[in-house]
Scaffold this motif. Structure first.
Motif, PDB file in Angstrom:
ATOM      1  N   VAL A  56       0.862  -1.178   0.000  1.00 55.03           N
ATOM      2  CA  VAL A  56       0.000   0.000   0.000  1.00 55.03           C
ATOM      3  C   VAL A  56       0.901   1.231   0.000  1.00 55.03           C
ATOM      4  O   VAL A  56       2.089   1.135   0.304  1.00 55.03           O
ATOM      5  CB  VAL A  56      -0.960   0.041   1.224  1.00 55.03           C
ATOM      6  CG1 VAL A  56      -1.843  -1.179   1.270  1.00 55.03           C
ATOM      7  CG2 VAL A  56      -0.200   0.214   2.519  1.00 55.03           C
ATOM      8  N   GLN A  57       0.317   2.365  -0.343  1.00 52.23           N
ATOM      9  CA  GLN A  57       1.093   3.606  -0.297  1.00 52.23           C
ATOM     10  C   GLN A  57       0.237   4.725   0.268  1.00 52.23           C
ATOM     11  O   GLN A  57      -0.967   4.742   0.076  1.00 52.23           O
ATOM     12  CB  GLN A  57       1.610   3.988  -1.678  1.00 52.23           C
ATOM     13  CG  GLN A  57       0.537   4.359  -2.673  1.00 52.23           C
ATOM     14  CD  GLN A  57       1.107   4.741  -4.012  1.00 52.23           C
ATOM     15  OE1 GLN A  57       2.307   4.863  -4.169  1.00 52.23           O
ATOM     16  NE2 GLN A  57       0.243   4.939  -4.987  1.00 52.23           N
ATOM     17  N   CYS A  58       0.904   5.604   0.978  1.00 57.70           N
ATOM     18  CA  CYS A  58       0.237   6.787   1.504  1.00 57.70           C
ATOM     19  C   CYS A  58       0.356   7.883   0.457  1.00 57.70           C
ATOM     20  O   CYS A  58       1.458   8.221   0.020  1.00 57.70           O
ATOM     21  CB  CYS A  58       0.870   7.227   2.824  1.00 57.70           C
ATOM     22  SG  CYS A  58       0.059   8.682   3.523  1.00 57.70           S
ATOM     23  N   LEU A  59      -0.771   8.426   0.063  1.00 56.64           N
ATOM     24  CA  LEU A  59      -0.793   9.457  -0.976  1.00 56.64           C
ATOM     25  C   LEU A  59      -0.619  10.861  -0.405  1.00 56.64           C
ATOM     26  O   LEU A  59      -0.406  11.809  -1.159  1.00 56.64           O
ATOM     27  CB  LEU A  59      -2.115   9.379  -1.751  1.00 56.64           C
ATOM     28  CG  LEU A  59      -2.410   8.027  -2.406  1.00 56.64           C
ATOM     29  CD1 LEU A  59      -3.803   8.041  -3.026  1.00 56.64           C
ATOM     30  CD2 LEU A  59      -1.349   7.679  -3.433  1.00 56.64           C
ATOM     31  N   THR A  60      -0.699  10.976   0.919  1.00 55.13           N
ATOM     32  CA  THR A  60      -0.617  12.284   1.577  1.00 55.13           C
ATOM     33  C   THR A  60       0.368  12.204   2.744  1.00 55.13           C
ATOM     34  O   THR A  60      -0.009  12.416   3.896  1.00 55.13           O
ATOM     35  CB  THR A  60      -2.002  12.728   2.066  1.00 55.13           C
ATOM     36  OG1 THR A  60      -2.536  11.697   2.905  1.00 55.13           O
ATOM     37  CG2 THR A  60      -2.949  13.006   0.919  1.00 55.13           C
ATOM     38  N   GLU A  61       1.597  11.901   2.462  1.00 54.47           N
ATOM     39  CA  GLU A  61       2.629  11.679   3.480  1.00 54.47           C
ATOM     40  C   GLU A  61       2.799  12.832   4.463  1.00 54.47           C
ATOM     41  O   GLU A  61       3.108  12.610   5.623  1.00 54.47           O
ATOM     42  CB  GLU A  61       3.987  11.426   2.807  1.00 54.47           C
ATOM     43  CG  GLU A  61       4.169  10.037   2.274  1.00 54.47           C
ATOM     44  CD  GLU A  61       4.301   9.001   3.379  1.00 54.47           C
ATOM     45  OE1 GLU A  61       4.862   9.293   4.451  1.00 54.47           O
ATOM     46  OE2 GLU A  61       3.837   7.883   3.161  1.00 54.47           O
TER      47      GLU A  61
END
Length: 82
Positions: A56-61
């Motif tokens: 998964v990836q965080c789009l709003t780090e």
């Protein structure tokens, strides 16, 4: 295909649920908590582990609250193998 990642996901219904939910739509940890009826810290910890594995990836780090997560291509590939 990384069988270690498949085993990692299969070892936890929470991780599998997170991937399935993120495949439907991008979500915040709060959204996932409500959709899966799982406590926030468990969602948060699993998102961190899954992010480190590239599932998964965080789009709003840069946000402290309301981070938005999505499934990666690798996460989709693992989910399809389950």
């Amino acid at each position: 295909m990384d069988w270690e990642d498949i085993g990692f996901i299969k070892a936890s219904y929470i991780r599998e649920g997170i991937l399935k939910q993120l495949r439907k739509k991008t979500s915040t940890p709060k959204d996932l908590t409500e959709a899966l009826d799982i406590h926030f810290p468990q969602i948060s910890n699993n998102l961190k582990e899954m992010s480190e594995r590239g599932l998964v990836q965080c789009l709003t780090e840069n946000r402290k609250k309301g981070k938005i997560y999505s499934i990666t291509d690798k996460g989709i590939e693992v989910l399809e193998k389950l």
